[in-house]
Write a protein that holds these residues in place. Structure first.
Motif, mmCIF file in Angstrom:
data_model
loop_
_atom_site.group_PDB
_atom_site.id
_atom_site.type_symbol
_atom_site.label_atom_id
_atom_site.label_comp_id
_atom_site.label_asym_id
_atom_site.label_seq_id
_atom_site.Cartn_x
_atom_site.Cartn_y
_atom_site.Cartn_z
ATOM 1 N N ARG A 58 32.618 50.659 68.610
ATOM 2 C CA ARG A 58 33.514 51.071 69.593
ATOM 3 C C ARG A 58 33.230 52.687 68.943
ATOM 4 O O ARG A 58 33.299 53.761 70.220
ATOM 5 N N LYS A 116 30.458 54.590 69.246
ATOM 6 C CA LYS A 116 29.947 54.172 70.684
ATOM 7 C C LYS A 116 28.421 54.137 70.814
ATOM 8 O O LYS A 116 27.685 54.201 71.372
ATOM 9 N N THR A 132 28.785 49.470 73.991
ATOM 10 C CA THR A 132 29.242 49.281 76.006
ATOM 11 C C THR A 132 30.331 48.918 76.174
ATOM 12 O O THR A 132 30.521 47.621 75.669
#
Length: 315
Positions: free
Chosen positions: A24, A27, A30
């Motif tokens: 997370r 990134k 998603t």
């Protein structure tokens, strides 16, 4: 308990949690991919694993007790928690009562049961876990709504609407279909291929990673740490009072040591991520729910399961 087995449980729980958190913040995943992983776990992996484990499940009367004991575990845990947290805000009360009620039986207790006893225990755990989704919808949701309304300055005059039929009859319930197919194969004495044992052993670890990685992705560890002391009130209920009561009562009517040991592991399962989801849906204290999930999971893996392993192996 040997170090390799303890390491396996720790690795299969906390490494995917850390991986999800890392994905997370980098990134590299998603939210849509995270949700897809959750759906793949409950629709595909759980269904396949239930089918394979129930395929060799012996059909005996003691097994009918497991779903009933699951309901009793939830009612006792929530009932004990409610008076203990009555001095806290209504929002926090609701969070703790829901956290006490919803347990991570199917995944974590399933892993531990498999390590302790093998595939039969995994199947027993899944039977024990059957009422959990129903409990979340028909009891945990209304309780969360009740506590949220009492904690609201406007008196909760605009309750959240949800469709009971849609929540009960969804692809997430396919795990029950897997159980029924496996039981039918057992009933008609269809022999299970020998290679399935090794395949199932591999699936246990894959399923743990697929289940816990999205959890690590969705929760905020830093904010939750502030609520660890408040969540600690769950520890004696989830890991001492309720499992000992259930184990003691069950030992009066159940003689199979594998079923008895599995009952203890399932009755002492830590707080489920569904408690966090419920807190999010009904505007309870999400960080407190996350703290309860993390703290009870750590205690279960690092303390209770090694003690249970040593006790039941010696027995």
């Amino acid at each position: 308990m040997n170090h390799a087995q303890l390491f396996t449980v720790l690795f299969d729980v906390f490494c995917p949690l850390a991986a999800g958190y890392f994905l997370r913040h980098r990134k590299w995943m998603t939210l849509a991919q995270c949700n897809g992983m959750m759906l793949f776990n409950v629709v595909v992996l759980i269904t396949v694993m239930n089918l394979l484990s129930f395929w060799i499940l012996p059909l005996q009367g003691d097994l009918l007790l497991l779903p009933l004991l699951s309901l009793l575990t939830a009612f006792l845990s929530a009932g004990m928690m409610a008076p203990l947290c009555r001095h806290q805000s209504f929002v926090d009360q609701g969070t703790l009562v829901v956290a006490a009620m919803l347990a991570n039986i199917g995944t974590l207790a399933g892993i531990c049961g498999y390590i302790l006893y093998g595939e039969l225990s995994f199947a027993y755990v899944q039977l024990f876990a059957v009422p959990q989704n129903i409990l979340m919808v028909v009891l945990a949701f209304p309780l969360a709504q009740y506590y949220a309304a009492r904690g609201s300055s406007v008196g909760g005059k605009a309750p959240l609407q949800f469709n009971l039929r849609e929540l009960l009859f969804t692809p997430k319930q396919l795990g029950v279909v897997g159980m029924l197919i496996g039981l039918e194969l057992q009933l008609f004495q269809v022999e299970r291929p020998g290679f399935v044992t090794d395949f199932f052993r591999m699936l246990v670890h894959i399923q743990a990673w697929i289940a816990f990685t999205p959890v690590g992705y969705t929760i905020d560890f830093h904010r939750a740490f502030r609520y660890l002391r408040q969540a600690a009130g769950l520890l004696p209920i989830r890991f001492l009072l309720v499992p000992l009561l259930l184990y003691g009562a069950s030992s009066l009517v159940v003689t199979d040591p594998v079923i008895l040991g599995t009952i203890f592991l399932a009755a002492s399962a830590p707080v489920a991520i569904n408690a966090v989801i419920t807190a999010q849906l009904f505007h309870l204290n999400v960080d407190l729910a996350v703290a309860a999930f993390l703290e009870t999971t750590l205690f279960y893996v690092a303390v209770l399961f090694p003690l249970a392993y040593s006790f039941f192996r010696q027995g």
